[in-house]
Design an enzyme around this catalytic site. Structure first.
Site, PDB file in Angstrom:
ATOM      1  N   SER A  16      -7.539   2.785   2.499  1.00 36.98           N
ATOM      2  CA  SER A  16      -8.119   2.768   1.146  1.00 36.98           C
ATOM      3  C   SER A  16      -8.939   1.523   0.832  1.00 36.98           C
ATOM      4  O   SER A  16      -9.760   1.536  -0.085  1.00 36.98           O
ATOM      5  CB  SER A  16      -6.990   2.887   0.113  1.00 36.98           C
ATOM      6  OG  SER A  16      -5.939   1.992   0.418  1.00 36.98           O
ATOM      7  N   ASP A  65       4.071   5.585   2.349  1.00 37.89           N
ATOM      8  CA  ASP A  65       4.450   4.213   2.675  1.00 37.89           C
ATOM      9  C   ASP A  65       4.802   4.216   4.163  1.00 37.89           C
ATOM     10  O   ASP A  65       5.741   4.904   4.577  1.00 37.89           O
ATOM     11  CB  ASP A  65       5.672   3.825   1.824  1.00 37.89           C
ATOM     12  CG  ASP A  65       6.153   2.417   2.103  1.00 37.89           C
ATOM     13  OD1 ASP A  65       5.821   1.861   3.182  1.00 37.89           O
ATOM     14  OD2 ASP A  65       6.868   1.865   1.251  1.00 37.89           O
ATOM     15  N   VAL A  66       4.050   3.461   4.962  1.00 40.64           N
ATOM     16  CA  VAL A  66       4.260   3.538   6.413  1.00 40.64           C
ATOM     17  C   VAL A  66       5.627   3.005   6.844  1.00 40.64           C
ATOM     18  O   VAL A  66       6.061   3.251   7.976  1.00 40.64           O
ATOM     19  CB  VAL A  66       3.150   2.803   7.221  1.00 40.64           C
ATOM     20  CG1 VAL A  66       1.818   3.497   7.069  1.00 40.64           C
ATOM     21  CG2 VAL A  66       3.072   1.321   6.853  1.00 40.64           C
ATOM     22  N   SER A 144      -3.581  -9.601  14.522  1.00 39.70           N
ATOM     23  CA  SER A 144      -4.256 -10.736  13.878  1.00 39.70           C
ATOM     24  C   SER A 144      -4.198 -11.917  14.825  1.00 39.70           C
ATOM     25  O   SER A 144      -3.265 -12.007  15.649  1.00 39.70           O
ATOM     26  CB  SER A 144      -3.527 -11.101  12.577  1.00 39.70           C
ATOM     27  OG  SER A 144      -3.911 -12.386  12.140  1.00 39.70           O
ATOM     28  N   TYR A 157       4.602 -13.017   8.668  1.00 43.13           N
ATOM     29  CA  TYR A 157       3.386 -12.277   9.014  1.00 43.13           C
ATOM     30  C   TYR A 157       3.045 -12.496  10.489  1.00 43.13           C
ATOM     31  O   TYR A 157       2.777 -11.544  11.231  1.00 43.13           O
ATOM     32  CB  TYR A 157       2.239 -12.764   8.117  1.00 43.13           C
ATOM     33  CG  TYR A 157       0.905 -12.122   8.375  1.00 43.13           C
ATOM     34  CD1 TYR A 157       0.629 -10.844   7.911  1.00 43.13           C
ATOM     35  CD2 TYR A 157      -0.096 -12.806   9.060  1.00 43.13           C
ATOM     36  CE1 TYR A 157      -0.609 -10.250   8.136  1.00 43.13           C
ATOM     37  CE2 TYR A 157      -1.335 -12.232   9.285  1.00 43.13           C
ATOM     38  CZ  TYR A 157      -1.596 -10.957   8.819  1.00 43.13           C
ATOM     39  OH  TYR A 157      -2.824 -10.382   9.042  1.00 43.13           O
ATOM     40  N   ALA A 159       4.966 -13.414  12.923  1.00 42.40           N
ATOM     41  CA  ALA A 159       5.955 -12.778  13.796  1.00 42.40           C
ATOM     42  C   ALA A 159       5.686 -11.273  13.895  1.00 42.40           C
ATOM     43  O   ALA A 159       5.754 -10.681  14.978  1.00 42.40           O
ATOM     44  CB  ALA A 159       7.364 -13.033  13.260  1.00 42.40           C
ATOM     45  N   LYS A 161       2.829  -9.756  13.538  1.00 41.02           N
ATOM     46  CA  LYS A 161       1.580  -9.503  14.263  1.00 41.02           C
ATOM     47  C   LYS A 161       1.730  -9.786  15.755  1.00 41.02           C
ATOM     48  O   LYS A 161       1.091  -9.141  16.584  1.00 41.02           O
ATOM     49  CB  LYS A 161       0.449 -10.330  13.646  1.00 41.02           C
ATOM     50  CG  LYS A 161       0.074  -9.885  12.229  1.00 41.02           C
ATOM     51  CD  LYS A 161      -0.418  -8.443  12.219  1.00 41.02           C
ATOM     52  CE  LYS A 161      -0.874  -7.981  10.850  1.00 41.02           C
ATOM     53  NZ  LYS A 161      -1.396  -6.616  10.860  1.00 41.02           N
ATOM     54  N   ILE A 190     -11.353 -12.295   7.683  1.00 41.07           N
ATOM     55  CA  ILE A 190     -12.252 -11.184   7.347  1.00 41.07           C
ATOM     56  C   ILE A 190     -12.264 -11.031   5.822  1.00 41.07           C
ATOM     57  O   ILE A 190     -11.203 -11.116   5.178  1.00 41.07           O
ATOM     58  CB  ILE A 190     -11.768  -9.865   7.999  1.00 41.07           C
ATOM     59  CG1 ILE A 190     -11.553 -10.023   9.523  1.00 41.07           C
ATOM     60  CG2 ILE A 190     -12.735  -8.720   7.700  1.00 41.07           C
ATOM     61  CD1 ILE A 190     -12.770 -10.367  10.346  1.00 41.07           C
TER      62      ILE A 190
HETATM   63  P1  NAP Z   1      -6.228  -5.204   2.320  1.00 44.62           P
HETATM   64  O1  NAP Z   1      -7.642  -5.230   1.874  1.00 44.62           O
HETATM   65  O2  NAP Z   1      -5.183  -5.896   1.527  1.00 44.62           O
HETATM   66  O3  NAP Z   1      -5.791  -3.681   2.563  1.00 44.62           O
HETATM   67  C1  NAP Z   1      -4.476  -3.397   2.978  1.00 44.62           C
HETATM   68  C2  NAP Z   1      -4.360  -1.924   3.206  1.00 44.62           C
HETATM   69  O4  NAP Z   1      -3.017  -1.647   3.650  1.00 44.62           O
HETATM   70  C3  NAP Z   1      -4.557  -1.107   1.928  1.00 44.62           C
HETATM   71  O5  NAP Z   1      -5.260   0.072   2.252  1.00 44.62           O
HETATM   72  C4  NAP Z   1      -3.128  -0.789   1.481  1.00 44.62           C
HETATM   73  O6  NAP Z   1      -3.008   0.418   0.747  1.00 44.62           O
HETATM   74  C5  NAP Z   1      -2.456  -0.640   2.825  1.00 44.62           C
HETATM   75  N1  NAP Z   1      -1.002  -0.780   2.742  1.00 44.62           N
HETATM   76  C6  NAP Z   1      -0.285  -1.875   2.362  1.00 44.62           C
HETATM   77  N2  NAP Z   1       1.040  -1.604   2.417  1.00 44.62           N
HETATM   78  C7  NAP Z   1       1.153  -0.317   2.836  1.00 44.62           C
HETATM   79  C8  NAP Z   1       2.245   0.556   3.085  1.00 44.62           C
HETATM   80  N3  NAP Z   1       3.517   0.156   2.914  1.00 44.62           N
HETATM   81  N4  NAP Z   1       1.980   1.823   3.495  1.00 44.62           N
HETATM   82  C9  NAP Z   1       0.704   2.261   3.665  1.00 44.62           C
HETATM   83  N5  NAP Z   1      -0.368   1.474   3.437  1.00 44.62           N
HETATM   84  C10 NAP Z   1      -0.147   0.212   3.036  1.00 44.62           C
HETATM   85  O7  NAP Z   1      -6.096  -5.822   3.812  1.00 44.62           O
HETATM   86  P2  NAP Z   1      -7.120  -5.958   5.026  1.00 44.62           P
HETATM   87  O8  NAP Z   1      -7.601  -7.344   5.069  1.00 44.62           O
HETATM   88  O9  NAP Z   1      -8.080  -4.839   5.039  1.00 44.62           O
HETATM   89  O10 NAP Z   1      -6.081  -5.821   6.224  1.00 44.62           O
HETATM   90  C11 NAP Z   1      -5.993  -4.670   7.037  1.00 44.62           C
HETATM   91  C12 NAP Z   1      -5.236  -5.087   8.298  1.00 44.62           C
HETATM   92  O11 NAP Z   1      -5.957  -6.126   8.967  1.00 44.62           O
HETATM   93  C13 NAP Z   1      -3.838  -5.645   8.005  1.00 44.62           C
HETATM   94  O12 NAP Z   1      -2.932  -5.190   8.984  1.00 44.62           O
HETATM   95  C14 NAP Z   1      -4.053  -7.147   8.142  1.00 44.62           C
HETATM   96  O13 NAP Z   1      -2.881  -7.841   8.495  1.00 44.62           O
HETATM   97  C15 NAP Z   1      -5.091  -7.201   9.237  1.00 44.62           C
HETATM   98  N6  NAP Z   1      -5.840  -8.455   9.272  1.00 44.62           N
HETATM   99  C16 NAP Z   1      -6.620  -8.841   8.225  1.00 44.62           C
HETATM  100  C17 NAP Z   1      -7.319 -10.052   8.289  1.00 44.62           C
HETATM  101  C18 NAP Z   1      -8.200 -10.542   7.179  1.00 44.62           C
HETATM  102  O14 NAP Z   1      -8.603 -11.724   7.209  1.00 44.62           O
HETATM  103  N7  NAP Z   1      -8.552  -9.730   6.204  1.00 44.62           N
HETATM  104  C19 NAP Z   1      -7.203 -10.852   9.444  1.00 44.62           C
HETATM  105  C20 NAP Z   1      -6.416 -10.413  10.486  1.00 44.62           C
HETATM  106  C21 NAP Z   1      -5.736  -9.213  10.399  1.00 44.62           C
HETATM  107  P3  NAP Z   1      -3.205   0.446  -0.875  1.00 44.62           P
HETATM  108  O15 NAP Z   1      -4.678   0.207  -1.095  1.00 44.62           O
HETATM  109  O16 NAP Z   1      -2.792   1.804  -1.281  1.00 44.62           O
HETATM  110  O17 NAP Z   1      -2.373  -0.666  -1.414  1.00 44.62           O
END
Ligand code: NAP
Length: 251
Positions: A16, A65-66, A144, A157, A159, A161, A190
């Site tokens: 989303s 919810d995953v 990550s 977090y 741990a 990842k 990101i």
């Molecule tokens: P984000 O914008 O906060 O989006 C998080 C997404 O995860 C949302 O779609 C949210 O759904 C969903 N989510 C959270 N809890 C959930 C649950 N229990 N069940 C199902 N869906 C759930 O985060 P993002 O930055 O895009 O991150 C996406 C992935 O990339 C994550 O695994 C994050 O750790 C990883 N990552 C991000 C970065 C960065 O800098 N952004 C860096 C390294 C890794 P809702 O919208 O419905 O809440």
């Protein structure tokens, strides 16, 4: 080489917002059937669905919810009913905490592990038998660089990842004989809402320590994820590809 993703059925968890949204859009451009998972942001998920359809794919929204086995099983059954067997899975849903060791409570630890690591396990386990039976499956876990180096302000977090990278390597070997490939991406910083809790100075420090000195775009991660899902990565499994502007190089 063709990506080979047209008409293939994908689940993207956390589709989303942020990186997941970009992955859904890119899969739509490749002509895939995209199940967009979300847990709270229904309106955002609907927008992503429209993006996927206008890019040329088919979209279906699935709330779950995953970290709940029951909700995950219901989600997968719904996707199978709508699109048929799940062939592509992106375990992207995640939560991030930026807190010190003294604020890392057992509850915070458990939540990070439940969503970021057990969530990936549960969705994978709900689709893996069918992938094995059909001798076709591609899974990408969104880890990550926090899983590759010390993160004193994100202990739980990091741990979770790092666990995802171990899960990727071990599962990849177990299912490789059945033509199921499992890889991971490890993004650096990101531009998504996940960074909302990080102080501006901290962001600037990270950018200064990045060889390509900027924050990455979700589309840049999506490109790598879709490459790993595609036929172009046909001889690649068990790997973690770092997309971080060079900030962390794998040993
Ligand atoms: P984000 O914008 O906060 O989006 C998080 C997404 O995860 C949302 O779609 C949210 O759904 C969903 N989510 C959270 N809890 C959930 C649950 N229990 N069940 C199902 N869906 C759930 O985060 P993002 O930055 O895009 O991150 C996406 C992935 O990339 C994550 O695994 C994050 O750790 C990883 N990552 C991000 C970065 C960065 O800098 N952004 C860096 C390294 C890794 P809702 O919208 O419905 O809440």
């Amino acid at each position: 080489m063709d990506e080979g993703l047209e008409g293939r059925t994908a689940i993207v968890t956390g589709g989303s917002r942020g990186i997941g949204r970009a992955i859904c859009q890119r899969l739509g451009e490749a002509g895939a059937n995209v199940a967009i998972n979300y847990v709270r942001s229904e309106h955002s998920a609907e927008e992503v669905g429209q993006m996927v359809e206008s890019a040329g794919g088919k979209a279906h929204l699935v709330r779950a919810d995953v970290s709940s086995e029951e909700e995950v099983d219901t989600m997968v059954t719904e996707v199978q009913r709508r699109f048929g067997p799940v062939e592509l899975l992106v375990n992207n849903a995640g939560v991030f905490d930026y807190v010190g060791h003294d604020e890392t409570t057992p509850a915070l630890w458990q939540r990070a592990l439940d969503i970021n690591l057990t969530g990936a396990f549960l969705v994978t386990w709900a689709v893996k038998s069918e992938m094995i039976e059909r001798r076709f499956g591609r899974i990408v876990n969104v880890s990550s660089i926090a899983g590759l180096r010390a993160r004193p302000m994100s202990i739980a977090y990091a741990a979770s990842k790092a666990g995802l990278i171990g899960f990727t390597k071990s599962l990849a070997e177990a299912v490789a004989p059945f033509d199921v490939r499992v890889n991971a991406v490890a993004p650096g910083l990101i531009a998504t809402e996940i960074l909302d809790g990080v102080a501006e100075q901290q962001l600037q420090d990270i950018i200064a320590a990045t060889p390509i000195p900027r924050i990455g775009d979700p589309a840049e991660v999506a490109e790598m994820v879709v490459f790993l899902l595609s036929d172009r990565a046909s001889f690649t499994t068990g790997q973690t590809i770092v997309t971080s502007g060079g900030r962390v190089l794998l040993p």
